[in-house]
Scaffold this motif. Structure first.
Motif, PDB file in Angstrom:
ATOM      1  N   ASN A   1       0.815  -1.218   0.000  1.00  0.00           N
ATOM      2  CA  ASN A   1       0.000   0.000   0.000  1.00  0.00           C
ATOM      3  C   ASN A   1       0.846   1.263   0.000  1.00  0.00           C
ATOM      4  OD1 ASN A   1      -2.566  -1.255   0.017  1.00  0.00           O
ATOM      5  ND2 ASN A   1      -2.305  -1.739   2.195  1.00  0.00           N
ATOM      6  N   GLN A   2       2.083   1.177  -0.490  1.00  0.00           N
ATOM      7  CA  GLN A   2       2.900   2.385  -0.606  1.00  0.00           C
ATOM      8  C   GLN A   2       2.178   3.418  -1.477  1.00  0.00           C
ATOM      9  OE1 GLN A   2       6.743   1.521  -2.204  1.00  0.00           O
ATOM     10  NE2 GLN A   2       7.565   0.682  -0.309  1.00  0.00           N
ATOM     11  N   LEU A   3       2.402   4.678  -1.153  1.00  0.00           N
ATOM     12  CA  LEU A   3       1.815   5.737  -1.957  1.00  0.00           C
ATOM     13  C   LEU A   3       2.580   5.935  -3.259  1.00  0.00           C
ATOM     14  CD1 LEU A   3       0.977   8.409   0.767  1.00  0.00           C
ATOM     15  CD2 LEU A   3      -0.591   6.858  -0.387  1.00  0.00           C
ATOM     16  N   VAL A   4       3.878   5.657  -3.239  1.00  0.00           N
ATOM     17  CA  VAL A   4       4.724   5.914  -4.398  1.00  0.00           C
ATOM     18  C   VAL A   4       4.553   4.803  -5.438  1.00  0.00           C
ATOM     19  CG1 VAL A   4       7.098   6.142  -5.214  1.00  0.00           C
ATOM     20  CG2 VAL A   4       6.417   7.177  -3.037  1.00  0.00           C
ATOM     21  N   GLN A   5       4.307   5.219  -6.679  1.00  0.00           N
ATOM     22  CA  GLN A   5       4.222   4.285  -7.796  1.00  0.00           C
ATOM     23  C   GLN A   5       5.460   4.434  -8.675  1.00  0.00           C
ATOM     24  OE1 GLN A   5      -0.560   3.900  -8.575  1.00  0.00           O
ATOM     25  NE2 GLN A   5       0.622   5.264  -9.847  1.00  0.00           N
ATOM     26  N   THR A   6       5.917   3.345  -9.242  1.00  0.00           N
ATOM     27  CA  THR A   6       7.031   3.364 -10.176  1.00  0.00           C
ATOM     28  C   THR A   6       6.555   2.789 -11.504  1.00  0.00           C
ATOM     29  OG1 THR A   6       8.671   3.117  -8.425  1.00  0.00           O
ATOM     30  CG2 THR A   6       9.363   2.521 -10.648  1.00  0.00           C
ATOM     31  N   THR A   7       6.885   3.476 -12.587  1.00  0.00           N
ATOM     32  CA  THR A   7       6.471   3.028 -13.914  1.00  0.00           C
ATOM     33  C   THR A   7       7.540   2.119 -14.506  1.00  0.00           C
ATOM     34  OG1 THR A   7       5.230   5.067 -14.265  1.00  0.00           O
ATOM     35  CG2 THR A   7       5.777   3.772 -16.212  1.00  0.00           C
ATOM     36  N   ALA A   8       7.143   0.927 -14.888  1.00  0.00           N
ATOM     37  CA  ALA A   8       8.055  -0.034 -15.509  1.00  0.00           C
ATOM     38  C   ALA A   8       7.644  -0.243 -16.962  1.00  0.00           C
ATOM     39  CB  ALA A   8       8.027  -1.361 -14.755  1.00  0.00           C
ATOM     40  N   VAL A   9       8.623  -0.167 -17.875  1.00  0.00           N
ATOM     41  CA  VAL A   9       8.377  -0.431 -19.293  1.00  0.00           C
ATOM     42  C   VAL A   9       8.601  -1.925 -19.532  1.00  0.00           C
ATOM     43  CG1 VAL A   9       9.046   0.105 -21.653  1.00  0.00           C
ATOM     44  CG2 VAL A   9       9.117   1.885 -19.901  1.00  0.00           C
ATOM     45  N   ILE A  10       7.565  -2.607 -20.006  1.00  0.00           N
ATOM     46  CA  ILE A  10       7.583  -4.062 -20.147  1.00  0.00           C
ATOM     47  C   ILE A  10       7.726  -4.431 -21.620  1.00  0.00           C
ATOM     48  CG2 ILE A  10       6.376  -6.207 -19.632  1.00  0.00           C
ATOM     49  CD1 ILE A  10       7.164  -4.549 -17.161  1.00  0.00           C
ATOM     50  N   GLU A  11       8.718  -5.243 -21.936  1.00  0.00           N
ATOM     51  CA  GLU A  11       8.968  -5.590 -23.337  1.00  0.00           C
ATOM     52  C   GLU A  11       7.931  -6.570 -23.877  1.00  0.00           C
ATOM     53  OE1 GLU A  11      12.897  -6.844 -24.223  1.00  0.00           O
ATOM     54  OE2 GLU A  11      13.859  -5.077 -23.355  1.00  0.00           O
ATOM     55  N   LYS A  12       7.612  -7.610 -23.085  1.00  0.00           N
ATOM     56  CA  LYS A  12       6.645  -8.610 -23.552  1.00  0.00           C
ATOM     57  C   LYS A  12       5.245  -8.145 -23.202  1.00  0.00           C
ATOM     58  CE  LYS A  12       5.894 -13.598 -23.739  1.00  0.00           C
ATOM     59  NZ  LYS A  12       6.339 -14.927 -23.256  1.00  0.00           N
ATOM     60  N   HIS A  13       4.354  -8.110 -24.171  1.00  0.00           N
ATOM     61  CA  HIS A  13       3.044  -7.503 -23.993  1.00  0.00           C
ATOM     62  C   HIS A  13       1.952  -8.509 -23.659  1.00  0.00           C
ATOM     63  CE1 HIS A  13       4.204  -3.677 -26.472  1.00  0.00           C
ATOM     64  NE2 HIS A  13       5.018  -3.928 -25.473  1.00  0.00           N
ATOM     65  N   GLU A  14       2.281  -9.789 -23.568  1.00  0.00           N
ATOM     66  CA  GLU A  14       1.308 -10.801 -23.176  1.00  0.00           C
ATOM     67  C   GLU A  14       1.889 -11.667 -22.066  1.00  0.00           C
ATOM     68  OE1 GLU A  14       0.092 -13.035 -26.561  1.00  0.00           O
ATOM     69  OE2 GLU A  14      -1.249 -11.461 -27.327  1.00  0.00           O
ATOM     70  N   VAL A  15       1.013 -12.182 -21.212  1.00  0.00           N
ATOM     71  CA  VAL A  15       1.429 -13.029 -20.092  1.00  0.00           C
ATOM     72  C   VAL A  15       0.833 -14.409 -20.305  1.00  0.00           C
ATOM     73  CG1 VAL A  15       1.336 -13.345 -17.599  1.00  0.00           C
ATOM     74  CG2 VAL A  15       1.520 -11.055 -18.538  1.00  0.00           C
ATOM     75  N   HIS A  16       1.693 -15.424 -20.263  1.00  0.00           N
ATOM     76  CA  HIS A  16       1.219 -16.790 -20.507  1.00  0.00           C
ATOM     77  C   HIS A  16       1.683 -17.774 -19.446  1.00  0.00           C
ATOM     78  CE1 HIS A  16      -0.479 -15.720 -24.369  1.00  0.00           C
ATOM     79  NE2 HIS A  16       0.657 -15.137 -24.720  1.00  0.00           N
ATOM     80  N   GLY A  17       2.352 -17.313 -18.424  1.00  0.00           N
ATOM     81  CA  GLY A  17       2.789 -18.244 -17.395  1.00  0.00           C
ATOM     82  C   GLY A  17       3.570 -17.543 -16.302  1.00  0.00           C
ATOM     83  N   PRO A  18       3.953 -18.275 -15.258  1.00  0.00           N
ATOM     84  CA  PRO A  18       4.690 -17.684 -14.132  1.00  0.00           C
ATOM     85  C   PRO A  18       5.979 -16.978 -14.554  1.00  0.00           C
ATOM     86  CG  PRO A  18       3.916 -19.893 -13.582  1.00  0.00           C
ATOM     87  CD  PRO A  18       3.643 -19.710 -15.033  1.00  0.00           C
ATOM     88  N   ALA A  19       6.648 -17.484 -15.591  1.00  0.00           N
ATOM     89  CA  ALA A  19       7.906 -16.863 -16.021  1.00  0.00           C
ATOM     90  C   ALA A  19       7.679 -15.429 -16.499  1.00  0.00           C
ATOM     91  CB  ALA A  19       8.550 -17.695 -17.130  1.00  0.00           C
ATOM     92  N   ASP A  20       6.563 -15.200 -17.184  1.00  0.00           N
ATOM     93  CA  ASP A  20       6.256 -13.846 -17.654  1.00  0.00           C
ATOM     94  C   ASP A  20       5.920 -12.916 -16.489  1.00  0.00           C
ATOM     95  OD1 ASP A  20       6.608 -14.671 -20.274  1.00  0.00           O
ATOM     96  OD2 ASP A  20       4.489 -15.193 -20.531  1.00  0.00           O
ATOM     97  N   VAL A  21       5.211 -13.427 -15.493  1.00  0.00           N
ATOM     98  CA  VAL A  21       4.895 -12.616 -14.315  1.00  0.00           C
ATOM     99  C   VAL A  21       6.175 -12.261 -13.569  1.00  0.00           C
ATOM    100  CG1 VAL A  21       3.669 -12.566 -12.112  1.00  0.00           C
ATOM    101  CG2 VAL A  21       2.603 -13.640 -14.100  1.00  0.00           C
ATOM    102  N   LEU A  22       7.061 -13.236 -13.402  1.00  0.00           N
ATOM    103  CA  LEU A  22       8.331 -12.985 -12.710  1.00  0.00           C
ATOM    104  C   LEU A  22       9.192 -11.979 -13.481  1.00  0.00           C
ATOM    105  CD1 LEU A  22       9.188 -16.604 -11.511  1.00  0.00           C
ATOM    106  CD2 LEU A  22       8.533 -14.645 -10.083  1.00  0.00           C
ATOM    107  N   ALA A  23       9.116 -12.003 -14.820  1.00  0.00           N
ATOM    108  CA  ALA A  23       9.875 -11.035 -15.619  1.00  0.00           C
ATOM    109  C   ALA A  23       9.368  -9.616 -15.363  1.00  0.00           C
ATOM    110  CB  ALA A  23       9.765 -11.385 -17.097  1.00  0.00           C
TER     111      ALA A  23
END
Length: 718
Positions: A565-587
């Motif tokens: 619940n931190q107030l500060v947000q950080t923007t992350a640029v994600i290269e892969k635009h689809e998620v198909h498994g735990p490996a993508d979430v961990l990335a």
């Protein structure tokens, strides 16, 4: 490449024309009553250089791009329509209460702390023009109470009877389920069809701002509605002017997101600060091409001084909740700071501190500084620069604006000399010193607030007055490298010519990637992929509607993420635009962790608190051909050339120097790349003046770029 780009500022209209390999810069005074007149005059000067008629140029160019401060001025001047607003019943006080912070938005720290004199800005929508309607959806977008359509019709009629000229709709949780806002638009069009003279424009908040936050989404829609008519009529007049001169393609408008779009795909809110943002875009492009490292972009025009930061690698800073005038809004905007300091800033006597005060009030282009001889009676920074010897009264703005030193002297004498008990030159020096200190303080505060040391940056000085004041500003900050970039006087217009078509769409949500309580990873892949696909489709449709080929469209995916619940947000640029498994979430988690560590220090990450996504953002864009900059790095001292004899000399006065100084004057056109000139000196061009203070060295570079270099100040040892 053939292209016209224009930056319409508060004082000057800057025009940049690309005609194959030829680059032409031109300026004219902004004609606020009819922007097309100033545009035609500026473009006409470029036509003279090319030896072509205005119609010939407009018939041949691939695009005409506009950046303008018109929306900013309309907000400041409080010139807008009477707004009626529909909100969810029970939330009528959200906008008037303004989170109990409305008195401080848009003020400096001192103003925010002055509680006894705290005052909210005059509202853009009056309290009695805000009406609640019976409806409700929850935070997940599920229906709680259906829309009462008869209530909607009643409230719309009452608002119109009270004089509403535009209707803004901002319902609770509309960003996750916009069905009720969309139905209200249909009802309003049924009541007041677009083919009738009594048609009422409608602004839907979920179309203006895609993130949660009821207050900021509502103010975003209000500001957009407030500027809608002004921007529509002014920009339509510009487009009609183009049509009258044989330009048949769609006009392009620069957005404060760092992109551009056709007029029919532009919200009024997106045009705010588009001129200064264009300059930051040009700074980013120049830094990336030439390896300048950390750059602080400074644009000093006639009305304002704009500051932007581009760190090494060409990374810009964004504001996702910027304050525009006195209003907090929710729109992705390139971060910049605007100070009321420019050539037209009015100087006055500060009775509290018994010294000179400069700005933020400006003389603008009409009547302009006293020396313009157009009716201005109050002293400005330009009047000071003229009396100190920096400006040539016969050749200011290429000779199109003759300056009257007697008017400047009389204005400074009447306003300051008796109060300060000093001579005109002493008062002019105080004006010069004060305005440079104001800009240096603003620049120092901006860099330090973001954790940067000014001496690690190269200052880019552009705009009509940037090269004239840059040395005084930089030496107050211990900055030793200043670059007046190619085409510095119209650099923001150059940036407008380099923009790519871009649309940003975003959606607020509550999506937990890692639940610290259950130690479970996110596994609703279909939901994530569906949201990304929908945002991509919206951006793609925006560009297809403007005639962009599908094969040219590209997308960037950004996630606003935070720990627990931190107030500060950080923007992350994600290269892969689809998620198909735990490996993508961990990335995704790994990318967020790396970005968080860079911002707050490695080891500050807190995955044990949980990790969640608050916003998914898609930028749909298409690249266009850009102006290319050559290698403009300064020539090493051993390879520098001696200058030719000066064209003339002029008596000048400098802050910190006793008495007048006989100062050599060169024409910029006569200075070849590699030539070095020791200050004090003046290097003049038709569109700007390069003032080289004592202790600085002017080194000419390619494409008309110019360096101001100073020997580093020795470190203090104890």
């Amino acid at each position: 490449m053939k292209r016209v780009s224009v930056d319409i500022g508060g004082t000057f209209t800057d025009c940049f024309v690309v005609w194959d390999k030829q680059y032409i810069e031109a300026k004219a005074l902004t004609t606020h009553h009819n922007l097309a007149m100033g545009f035609n005059e500026a473009l006409g000067k470029a036509c003279t250089v090319l030896g072509l008629e205005l119609e010939e140029i407009l018939a041949a160019v691939d695009s005409v791009r506009y950046a303008t401060t018109l929306g900013t001025n309309a907000l400041i001047e409080h010139k807008g329509p009477k707004i009626g607003m529909l909100v969810t019943a029970g939330y009528e006080a959200t906008v008037p209460l303004s989170r109990a912070r409305g008195y401080g938005e848009g003020l400096d720290n001192l103003g925010q702390q002055d509680m006894p004199n705290a005052a909210r800005p005059d509202p853009l929508v009056e309290a009695h023009m805000i009406r609640g309607i019976r409806e409700r959806v929850d935070f997940q977008g599920k229906l709680v109470m259906p829309l009462d359509e008869e209530d909607v019709r009643t409230q719309i009629r009452e608002l119109v009877n009270r004089g509403a000229e535009i209707i803004v709709v901002a319902l609770v949780n509309a960003v996750v389920n916009p069905a009720h806002e969309q139905r209200i638009e249909e009802i309003l069009l049924e009541e007041y069809p677009s083919h009738l003279l009594g048609a009422i424009p409608v602004i839907l908040s979920h179309q203006v701002a895609g993130r949660k936050g009821e207050y900021v989404r509502a103010t975003s829609a209000i500001v957009d509605g407030y500027l809608h008519a002004t921007m529509y009529h002014a920009l339509s007049a510009l487009e009609q002017n183009l049509r009258a001169h044989r330009y048949e393609k769609p006009m392009l408008v620069i957005h404060n997101s760092g992109g551009m779009a056709q007029l029919n795909s532009t919200d009024a809110l997106q045009t705010i600060h588009s001129g200064p943002v264009s300059g930051i875009g040009a700074s980013e492009h120049l830094a990336m091409l030439t390896g300048l490292g950390n750059v602080v972009a400074t644009d000093m025009g006639g009305t304002s001084y704009d500051i932007g930061i581009v760190v090494e690698g060409g990374v810009k800073h964004y504001d996702f909740n910027p304050v525009i005038d006195r209003w907090l809004v929710s729109v992705p905007m390139v971060h910049l700071v605007t100070l009321g300091a420019g050539g037209g800033s009015i100087a006055s006597y500060d009775r509290m501190y018994k010294t000179v005060k400069c700005g933020p009030e400006s003389a603008g282009s009409d009547p302009g500084p006293a020396c313009y001889d157009r009716g201005g009676m109050r002293p400005t920074v330009t009047d000071s620069d003229l009396l100190l010897g920096y400006l040539d009264p016969e050749n200011y703005a290429g000779g199109s604006i003759p300056l009257n030193p007697r008017r400047a002297k009389a204005a400074i004498e009447d306003a300051l000399c008796d109060e300060l008990d000093c001579s005109v030159i002493e008062a002019a020096l105080l004006i010069r010193e004060k305005v440079d200190d104001n800009m240096a303080n603003g620049l120092f505060t901006e860099l330090r607030a973001r954790g940067y040391d000014p001496k690690d940056f190269t200052m880019l000085a552009y705009g009509g007055n940037g090269p004239l004041h840059c040395c005084g500003i930089a030496q107050n900050l211990n900055i030793d490298r200043i670059l007046a970039p190619p085409l510095s006087s119209v650099f923001s217009a150059v940036g407008a010519g380099n923009m790519h078509q871009l649309h940003i769409h975003e959606q607020s949500l509550y999506m937990v990637l890692y639940d610290s309580n259950t130690r479970a990873l996110f596994d609703d892949y279909a939901r994530f992929n569906a949201i990304v696909a929908e945002l991509k489709a919206r951006g793609t449709q925006d560009l297809l509607r403007q005639g962009v080929p599908l094969a040219d469209i590209r997308h960037n995916l950004e996630l606003d993420m935070r720990y627990g619940n931190q107030l500060v947000q950080t923007t992350a640029v994600i290269e892969k635009h689809e998620v198909h498994g735990p490996a993508d979430v961990l990335a995704m988690i790994s990318q967020f962790s790396a970005d968080y560590g860079k911002r707050f220090g490695e080891g500050s990450q807190a995955p044990e608190a949980g990790i969640r996504i608050n916003t998914i953002r898609i930028a749909a864009y298409v690249h266009h051909e850009t102006v290319e900059f050559e290698d403009i790095k300064p020539v090493p001292p051993a390879e520098r050339k001696a200058p030719p004899p000066p064209a003339s000399t002029r008596v000048c006065h400098f802050v910190g120097q006793d008495g007048p100084v006989e100062t050599p004057v060169w024409s910029r056109a006569a200075i070849a790349p590699g030539v070095a000139i020791e200050g004090p000196a003046i290097v003049a061009s038709e569109v700007t003046t390069f003032l080289v203070n004592p202790g600085w060295t002017f080194v000419a570079a390619k494409q008309g770029a110019s360096w101001f270099l100073r020997a580093p100040t020795p470190a203090i040892t104890h």
